[in-house]
Write an enzyme that holds these catalytic residues in place. Structure first.
Site, PDB file in Angstrom:
ATOM      1  N   ARG A 161      33.482  48.157  40.701  1.00 16.51           N
ATOM      2  CA  ARG A 161      33.050  47.487  39.472  1.00 16.51           C
ATOM      3  C   ARG A 161      31.737  46.733  39.662  1.00 16.51           C
ATOM      4  O   ARG A 161      30.908  46.704  38.760  1.00 16.51           O
ATOM      5  CB  ARG A 161      34.159  46.574  38.960  1.00 16.51           C
TER       6      ARG A 161
ATOM      7  N   HIS B 297      39.834  52.167  35.848  1.00 22.30           N
ATOM      8  CA  HIS B 297      41.150  51.559  35.599  1.00 22.30           C
ATOM      9  C   HIS B 297      42.003  51.833  36.828  1.00 22.30           C
ATOM     10  O   HIS B 297      41.901  52.895  37.440  1.00 22.30           O
ATOM     11  CB  HIS B 297      41.829  52.202  34.376  1.00 22.30           C
TER      12      HIS B 297
ATOM     13  N   ASN C 162      34.012  48.584  32.387  1.00 19.10           N
ATOM     14  CA  ASN C 162      34.068  48.196  33.799  1.00 19.10           C
ATOM     15  C   ASN C 162      34.340  49.351  34.767  1.00 19.10           C
ATOM     16  O   ASN C 162      34.829  49.147  35.867  1.00 19.10           O
ATOM     17  CB  ASN C 162      35.064  47.049  33.999  1.00 19.10           C
TER      18      ASN C 162
END
EC number: 2.7.4.6
Length: 141
Positions: free
Chosen positions: A104, A117, A114
């Site tokens: 990130r 996941h 971002n």
């Protein structure tokens, strides 16, 4: 140490930046194996169903819009303590707070975009993996 599986998604902004190989390399260097993978374009129903737990939150609509804005790469990672290890590799949800060298920090554009996941628990991982993959699509090695 427990061998676990966890779900990972390379989000549309990271796919668009063409950093899939960089991200996969980080998984593998950390000892995680990619045991299932698929690229797909999520629609509103599929993305909304996946993020159902966030439906009442104010960012839900924006999240679904982002996750359907381009293709995503969904993978199952396997290894010792895979859930925690993947979360460490990803870095903090907000890239401004993420440690140097995390996915990130290096590839996210913002809190909402971002880059990746990752499942937050083994229970979530089991549910999320089953949402996207049949058992016959996962190849533990």
């Amino acid at each position: 140490m427990a061998i676990e599986k966890t779900l990972s998604i390379v989000k549309p902004n990271a796919v668009k930046k063409n950093v899939i190989g960089d991200i996969y390399s980080r998984f593998e260097k950390a000892g995680l194996k990619i045991v299932a993978a698929k690229m797909t374009q999520l629609d509103d129903d599929r993305a909304g169903g996946f993020y159902e737990e966030h439906k009442a939150r104010p960012f839900f609509g924006e999240l679904v819009e982002f996750m359907t804005s381009g293709p995503v790469l969904i993978q199952v990672l396997e290894g010792e303590n895979a859930v925690a290890l993947n979360r460490e590799i990803m870095g903090a949800t907000n890239p401004e707070n993420a440690a140097e060298g995390t996915i990130r920090k290096d590839f996210a554009d913002s809190l909402s975009e971002n880059a990746v996941h990752g499942s937050d628990s083994t229970e979530s991982a089991a549910r999320e993996i089953a949402y996207f993959f049949d058992a016959a699509e996962i190849f533990s090695r």
